[in-house]
Design a protein around this motif. Structure first.
Motif, PDB file in Angstrom:
ATOM      1  N   UNK A 202      46.814  44.314  34.085  1.00 29.22           N
ATOM      2  CA  UNK A 202      45.530  44.075  34.759  1.00 29.22           C
ATOM      3  C   UNK A 202      45.624  42.875  35.704  1.00 29.22           C
ATOM      4  N   UNK A 203      46.397  41.891  35.266  1.00 31.07           N
ATOM      5  CA  UNK A 203      46.623  40.701  36.098  1.00 31.07           C
ATOM      6  C   UNK A 203      47.332  41.101  37.390  1.00 31.07           C
ATOM      7  N   UNK A 207      44.010  41.817  42.280  1.00 28.05           N
ATOM      8  CA  UNK A 207      43.702  41.626  43.692  1.00 28.05           C
ATOM      9  C   UNK A 207      43.556  42.925  44.455  1.00 28.05           C
ATOM     10  N   UNK A 208      43.981  44.046  43.872  1.00 25.42           N
ATOM     11  CA  UNK A 208      44.029  45.305  44.605  1.00 25.42           C
ATOM     12  C   UNK A 208      43.192  46.413  43.979  1.00 25.42           C
ATOM     13  N   UNK A 209      42.861  46.246  42.713  1.00 29.21           N
ATOM     14  CA  UNK A 209      42.148  47.326  42.050  1.00 29.21           C
ATOM     15  C   UNK A 209      40.795  46.856  41.529  1.00 29.21           C
ATOM     16  N   UNK A 241      45.757  33.832  40.284  1.00 28.24           N
ATOM     17  CA  UNK A 241      45.206  32.675  39.577  1.00 28.24           C
ATOM     18  C   UNK A 241      43.744  32.462  39.969  1.00 28.24           C
ATOM     19  N   UNK A 242      43.524  32.477  41.270  1.00 28.32           N
ATOM     20  CA  UNK A 242      42.177  32.238  41.771  1.00 28.32           C
ATOM     21  C   UNK A 242      41.179  33.252  41.226  1.00 28.32           C
ATOM     22  N   UNK A 243      41.541  34.528  41.295  1.00 30.99           N
ATOM     23  CA  UNK A 243      40.627  35.584  40.845  1.00 30.99           C
ATOM     24  C   UNK A 243      40.384  35.518  39.341  1.00 30.99           C
ATOM     25  N   UNK A 244      41.436  35.169  38.592  1.00 36.44           N
ATOM     26  CA  UNK A 244      41.290  35.111  37.128  1.00 36.44           C
ATOM     27  C   UNK A 244      40.420  33.938  36.706  1.00 36.44           C
TER      28      UNK A 244
END
Ligand code: C2E
Ligand code: MG
Ligand code: MG
Ligand code: MG
Length: 284
Positions: A202-203, A207-209, A241-244
């Motif tokens: 998932x990590x 950014x794409x899904x 990192x940013x998205x998480x």
């Protein structure tokens, strides 16, 4: 036997099978030997607090460097150990070593040890964990045990009973690789895990899904509602990192921060971190 089968192709195939089986038997013998000599190593991969960026724990990862074949992946030799009845012995060895190593770290840094589901079937796990704590002298709350969703393969009741006992000791229990197995949200009704580790897959796609991002956010929501920390594993890029962090993950782990390193190197990283902290608080 091969000769009687007549066709060259079948004959060749058969010989190949024999070679593979032989190879496996040899690897099994060598694994047995290296375990007897306490020769499987541990590498440690830091886990950071998303809030402070400080290392809060390190995950112990088994390493076997074969003299001729070079490094053998843990997935391979752990399943081999499981198949040939060596996992209890190996698991105990690694747990004891991890606790001993952690004894030398700053007190607030925890050690995470991966457990095979089979280790819940011997009836000795609690005793072994208690012994590892006693001989290392570290507090129970410095130990995290990582179990996977495949946890309950046999003896459901016994496994959950032991999880409860571990928790009573003060050990933290984490669910690893969450979301990819035959999982089951009902586990969370049966047992209060301390943390959930969201699987790397998932990590990788966050950014794409859209789906991956939604899944991460759902797990974070579940974590918040059930007082569980949420660890993202396998972070490789700044964008991930940013998205998480934005999704609310509480802890971060991955090559972006550090690969698994030797116990020695980790010790140095923790010392430097301590110094940095001390310097920062002096300056403040
Ligand atoms: P795991 O517990 O999910 O460990 C995470 C794996 O992802 C580790 O692989 C780690 O090196 C790798 N990893 C971490 N960050 C990154 C990243 O940013 N990118 C990539 N590509 N990989 C990353 P490793 O060490 O090969 O271990 C594989 C699996 O073998 C572990 O998955 C765990 O299930 C098992 N394993 C390892 N050590 C032990 C052990 O002592 N006992 C048991 N029972 N299983 C173990
Ligand atoms: Mg793990
Ligand atoms: Mg994992
Ligand atoms: Mg994994």
């Amino acid at each position: 036997r091969a000769k009687q089968m007549g066709k060259g192709k079948a004959c060749f195939f058969d010989a190949e099978m024999d070679a593979a089986a032989q190879d496996r038997r040899m690897l099994e013998t060598e694994l047995r030997e290296v375990i007897e000599n306490d020769g499987i190593d541990l590498a440690y991969q830091p886990v950071l607090s998303a809030k402070t960026g400080q290392i809060t724990s390190a995950e112990a990862l088994a390493r076997w460097t074969h003299p001729d074949r070079g490094p053998i992946r843990p997935d391979i030799f752990i399943s081999l150990a499981e198949e040939c009845g060596l996992i209890d012995r190996l698991g105990e060895q690694l747990l004891r070593r991890a606790c001993r190593d952690a004894q030398g770290w700053p007190d607030h840094v925890r050690v995470a040890v991966n457990l095979s589901p089979l280790q819940f079937l011997s009836g000795k796990l609690i005793e072994i964990v208690q012994q590892a704590l006693d001989e290392s002298g570290i507090r129970a709350d410095r130990v995290q045990l990582e179990v996977t969703e495949g946890l309950v393969i046999r003896d459901v009741e016994g496994t959950f009973r032991q999880l409860e006992q571990l928790r009573t000791l003060g050990i933290q229990v984490l669910i690893d690789d969450f979301g990819v197995g035959y999982s089951s949200l009902s586990y969370f009704q049966r047992f209060p895990f301390d943390k959930v580790k969201i699987d790397k897959s998932f990590v990788d796609e966050i950014g794409t899904s859209r789906a991956a991002k939604a899944i991460v956010e759902a797990v974070v929501g579940l974590g918040a509602a059930l007082y569980m920390g949420v660890v993202a594993e396998g972070i490789e890029t700044e964008e991930q990192r940013h998205l998480l962090v934005a999704s609310g993950c509480t802890h971060l782990q991955g090559y972006l921060f550090s690969r698994p390193v030797t116990a020695n190197t980790l010790g140095k990283m923790l010392m430097t971190q301590g110094n940095l902290e001390a310097m920062a608080s002096k300056a403040a």
